[in-house]
Design a protein around this motif. Sequence first.
Motif, PDB file in Angstrom:
ATOM      1  N   LEU A  69       0.853  -1.191   0.000  1.00 41.88           N
ATOM      2  CA  LEU A  69       0.000   0.000   0.000  1.00 41.88           C
ATOM      3  C   LEU A  69       0.886   1.237   0.000  1.00 41.88           C
ATOM      4  N   THR A  70       0.634   2.131  -0.930  1.00 38.05           N
ATOM      5  CA  THR A  70       1.450   3.344  -1.048  1.00 38.05           C
ATOM      6  C   THR A  70       0.559   4.550  -1.304  1.00 38.05           C
ATOM      7  N   ALA A  71       1.052   5.694  -0.881  1.00 35.29           N
ATOM      8  CA  ALA A  71       0.431   6.978  -1.193  1.00 35.29           C
ATOM      9  C   ALA A  71       1.504   7.869  -1.804  1.00 35.29           C
ATOM     10  N   VAL A  92       6.485  15.140  -2.313  1.00 37.13           N
ATOM     11  CA  VAL A  92       6.813  16.313  -1.499  1.00 37.13           C
ATOM     12  C   VAL A  92       5.571  17.088  -1.096  1.00 37.13           C
ATOM     13  N   ALA A  93       4.403  16.663  -1.577  1.00 32.37           N
ATOM     14  CA  ALA A  93       3.179  17.431  -1.314  1.00 32.37           C
ATOM     15  C   ALA A  93       2.122  16.534  -0.681  1.00 32.37           C
ATOM     16  N   ALA A  94       0.923  16.490  -1.282  1.00 27.39           N
ATOM     17  CA  ALA A  94      -0.212  15.823  -0.640  1.00 27.39           C
ATOM     18  C   ALA A  94       0.008  14.327  -0.430  1.00 27.39           C
ATOM     19  N   GLY A  95       0.908  13.722  -1.185  1.00 26.02           N
ATOM     20  CA  GLY A  95       1.184  12.306  -0.975  1.00 26.02           C
ATOM     21  C   GLY A  95       1.791  12.031   0.385  1.00 26.02           C
ATOM     22  N   THR A  96       2.428  13.032   0.975  1.00 23.98           N
ATOM     23  CA  THR A  96       3.037  12.861   2.305  1.00 23.98           C
ATOM     24  C   THR A  96       2.039  13.101   3.426  1.00 23.98           C
ATOM     25  N   TRP A  97       0.823  13.527   3.097  1.00 24.02           N
ATOM     26  CA  TRP A  97      -0.181  13.804   4.121  1.00 24.02           C
ATOM     27  C   TRP A  97      -0.947  12.547   4.529  1.00 24.02           C
ATOM     28  N   ILE A  98      -0.736  11.439   3.837  1.00 18.87           N
ATOM     29  CA  ILE A  98      -1.534  10.230   4.037  1.00 18.87           C
ATOM     30  C   ILE A  98      -0.721   9.207   4.821  1.00 18.87           C
ATOM     31  N   ALA A 112     -10.492  -6.667   2.011  1.00 20.41           N
ATOM     32  CA  ALA A 112      -9.926  -6.120   3.244  1.00 20.41           C
ATOM     33  C   ALA A 112     -10.152  -4.620   3.270  1.00 20.41           C
ATOM     34  N   VAL A 113     -10.659  -4.120   4.399  1.00 17.15           N
ATOM     35  CA  VAL A 113     -10.842  -2.685   4.583  1.00 17.15           C
ATOM     36  C   VAL A 113      -9.675  -2.167   5.414  1.00 17.15           C
ATOM     37  N   VAL A 114      -9.002  -1.136   4.886  1.00 17.11           N
ATOM     38  CA  VAL A 114      -7.805  -0.595   5.526  1.00 17.11           C
ATOM     39  C   VAL A 114      -8.058   0.870   5.870  1.00 17.11           C
ATOM     40  N   PRO A 115      -7.879   1.273   7.116  1.00 14.34           N
ATOM     41  CA  PRO A 115      -8.038   2.700   7.446  1.00 14.34           C
ATOM     42  C   PRO A 115      -6.803   3.497   7.025  1.00 14.34           C
ATOM     43  N   PHE A 116      -7.034   4.759   6.705  1.00 15.48           N
ATOM     44  CA  PHE A 116      -5.917   5.673   6.486  1.00 15.48           C
ATOM     45  C   PHE A 116      -6.311   7.051   6.994  1.00 15.48           C
ATOM     46  N   LYS A 117      -5.318   7.841   7.325  1.00 21.77           N
ATOM     47  CA  LYS A 117      -5.549   9.176   7.871  1.00 21.77           C
ATOM     48  C   LYS A 117      -4.908  10.218   6.958  1.00 21.77           C
ATOM     49  N   VAL A 118      -5.636  11.293   6.699  1.00 20.67           N
ATOM     50  CA  VAL A 118      -5.125  12.430   5.936  1.00 20.67           C
ATOM     51  C   VAL A 118      -4.964  13.593   6.910  1.00 20.67           C
ATOM     52  N   THR A 119      -3.741  14.094   7.026  1.00 18.80           N
ATOM     53  CA  THR A 119      -3.448  15.217   7.924  1.00 18.80           C
ATOM     54  C   THR A 119      -2.849  16.358   7.117  1.00 18.80           C
ATOM     55  N   VAL A 120      -3.517  17.504   7.165  1.00 12.78           N
ATOM     56  CA  VAL A 120      -3.045  18.680   6.429  1.00 12.78           C
ATOM     57  C   VAL A 120      -2.029  19.432   7.291  1.00 12.78           C
ATOM     58  N   PRO A 121      -0.858  19.761   6.755  1.00 10.39           N
ATOM     59  CA  PRO A 121       0.124  20.526   7.538  1.00 10.39           C
ATOM     60  C   PRO A 121      -0.427  21.890   7.940  1.00 10.39           C
ATOM     61  N   ASP A 122       0.106  22.408   9.032  1.00  9.35           N
ATOM     62  CA  ASP A 122      -0.348  23.713   9.522  1.00  9.35           C
ATOM     63  C   ASP A 122      -0.107  24.830   8.512  1.00  9.35           C
ATOM     64  N   LYS A 123       0.971  24.714   7.740  1.00 10.62           N
ATOM     65  CA  LYS A 123       1.323  25.785   6.806  1.00 10.62           C
ATOM     66  C   LYS A 123       0.939  25.454   5.361  1.00 10.62           C
ATOM     67  N   ALA A 124       0.035  24.521   5.183  1.00  9.73           N
ATOM     68  CA  ALA A 124      -0.400  24.181   3.823  1.00  9.73           C
ATOM     69  C   ALA A 124      -1.086  25.375   3.173  1.00  9.73           C
ATOM     70  N   THR A 125      -0.808  25.585   1.904  1.00 19.42           N
ATOM     71  CA  THR A 125      -1.390  26.707   1.182  1.00 19.42           C
ATOM     72  C   THR A 125      -2.831  26.398   0.800  1.00 19.42           C
ATOM     73  N   PRO A 126      -3.700  27.401   0.787  1.00 16.83           N
ATOM     74  CA  PRO A 126      -5.086  27.164   0.374  1.00 16.83           C
ATOM     75  C   PRO A 126      -5.149  26.653  -1.067  1.00 16.83           C
ATOM     76  N   GLY A 127      -6.197  25.889  -1.324  1.00 12.18           N
ATOM     77  CA  GLY A 127      -6.394  25.390  -2.681  1.00 12.18           C
ATOM     78  C   GLY A 127      -6.403  23.880  -2.737  1.00 12.18           C
ATOM     79  N   ALA A 131      -3.348  13.740  -4.531  1.00 12.04           N
ATOM     80  CA  ALA A 131      -2.551  12.567  -4.160  1.00 12.04           C
ATOM     81  C   ALA A 131      -3.256  11.328  -4.679  1.00 12.04           C
ATOM     82  N   GLY A 132      -2.557  10.211  -4.610  1.00  9.76           N
ATOM     83  CA  GLY A 132      -3.146   8.943  -4.993  1.00  9.76           C
ATOM     84  C   GLY A 132      -2.787   7.867  -3.990  1.00  9.76           C
ATOM     85  N   ILE A 133      -3.665   6.883  -3.852  1.00 10.79           N
ATOM     86  CA  ILE A 133      -3.421   5.708  -3.021  1.00 10.79           C
ATOM     87  C   ILE A 133      -3.524   4.484  -3.920  1.00 10.79           C
ATOM     88  N   ALA A 134      -2.601   3.544  -3.765  1.00  9.65           N
ATOM     89  CA  ALA A 134      -2.612   2.362  -4.616  1.00  9.65           C
ATOM     90  C   ALA A 134      -2.238   1.121  -3.831  1.00  9.65           C
TER      91      ALA A 134
END
Length: 330
Positions: A69-71, A92-98, A112-127, A131-134
Motif C-alpha cells: 500500500l502506497t500513497a 513532497v506534497a499531498a502524498g506525504t499527508w496520508i 480487506a478494509v484498511v483505514p488511512f488518515k489524511v493530515t493537512v500541515p499547519d502551513k499548507a497553502t489554500p487550494g 494525491a493517490g493511493i494504490a
Amino acid sequence: MCASFASATTGFATTGDPQDSPVTWAVTPADAAGPDGRSWVELELDPGASIDEHLAVRNLSDRDVTFALTAADGYFTPTGRFNMFPADKQSVAAGTWILMDKTVTVAAGGTAVVPFKVTVPDKATPGDHAAGIAASIFSQGGSDGTQLGVESRVGFRVMTRVKGEVKPGLSMKATASYDTSWNPLQPGSADLTVDLENTGNVRLSVDPSAMVNDARWPAAGTDEARSLELLPGDRRTVSIHVPNVWPLGIMTLPLMVSQGVIAPDGSTQPVDPVQESVALWAIPWPQLAILVALLLLFAGLFRGRRRRQKELVRLVEEAREAGRREVERR
C-alpha cells in the motif's frame, strides 16, 4: 523497474512463476463496512486538520495475496489521465499527508478494509492538492528471459482542498497554421495549438473552442460532455481543427476557453472565460494561380491583337507605297 497505474478500476498482473495463476484485484474508497460507491476521495479541510478514511482492497484471485500500500503525489498525464508518482520518485506534497499500513494480505476472493488518515500541515497553502493511493504487487521476469521488475498498481485519487481564499487563474497561448486546399473551389482548414496553464490554486474544468462561420469547433478529445481538468500548476497543450476556412490573407480566428472551478462536492462553478484572437496567414495560392493564368491569357490575347493591328497597318502602308510608285512610274 516499470510501473503502471489504473485509477479506480481492476488490476491484472502475472508473476514470474508460470505455475502461478494471474492476480486480479480492485481498490476503491470505503467506509468501515466496505466499499461505499465513491470513485475517489474528495476532502475539504482546514490547515492542521485531519480526517480518518478507509480503502477497500478486493482480491479477485484464487489465492491469498499480500499487496503493498502506497500513497504519493498525484498529477494528470498529457492525455488527461490521473496518475501518481512511482515508488522511485519521492513525494513532497499531498502524498506525504496520508498515513496507513504499508501492506495488507487479502484472502482469495476476499475484501480487506484498511483505514488511512489524511493530515493537512499547519502551513499548507489554500487550494487543491492531489494525491493517490494504490495497492500494488511486483512481478519478475520477462518473456525473453530477462529479469524485469514490474510494479502493477491499482488505486484512486485523494483530492484535498485546503480551506482559504480560492484564486482561479488560467493563462493561454495559441498559434495557428493554415492547410490549403489545392482545389480553388473548396476552402482549406486551420489548425490551432493552444497551450493552457492553471495559474491559480484550485482545479479547473476547461473547454477550449474556436468560433468560425457561426460554428463552434472544440479541442480534440473534448465535447460538451467532457472537458479538460487542470490541477493547480498543470500545463496542457490541445489542438483545435477548424474546417471550411476560406483563404483571405491575414486572418484572425476567435478563440475562447470556457472554465469553471471544480468544487469538492464535484459541482463546477463557472468563471469568466479566457478569450483571444489568433492571427494566421491564409494565402489563397490556388486562386492566385488561376488569376495569374487568366492575366497571362489576357495579356497574350492583347499582344496578339496588337501584333495583328500592326501587321494590318504595315500591309496598308505597303499598298499605299506601291500605288504611289506606280503613279510616279506612269
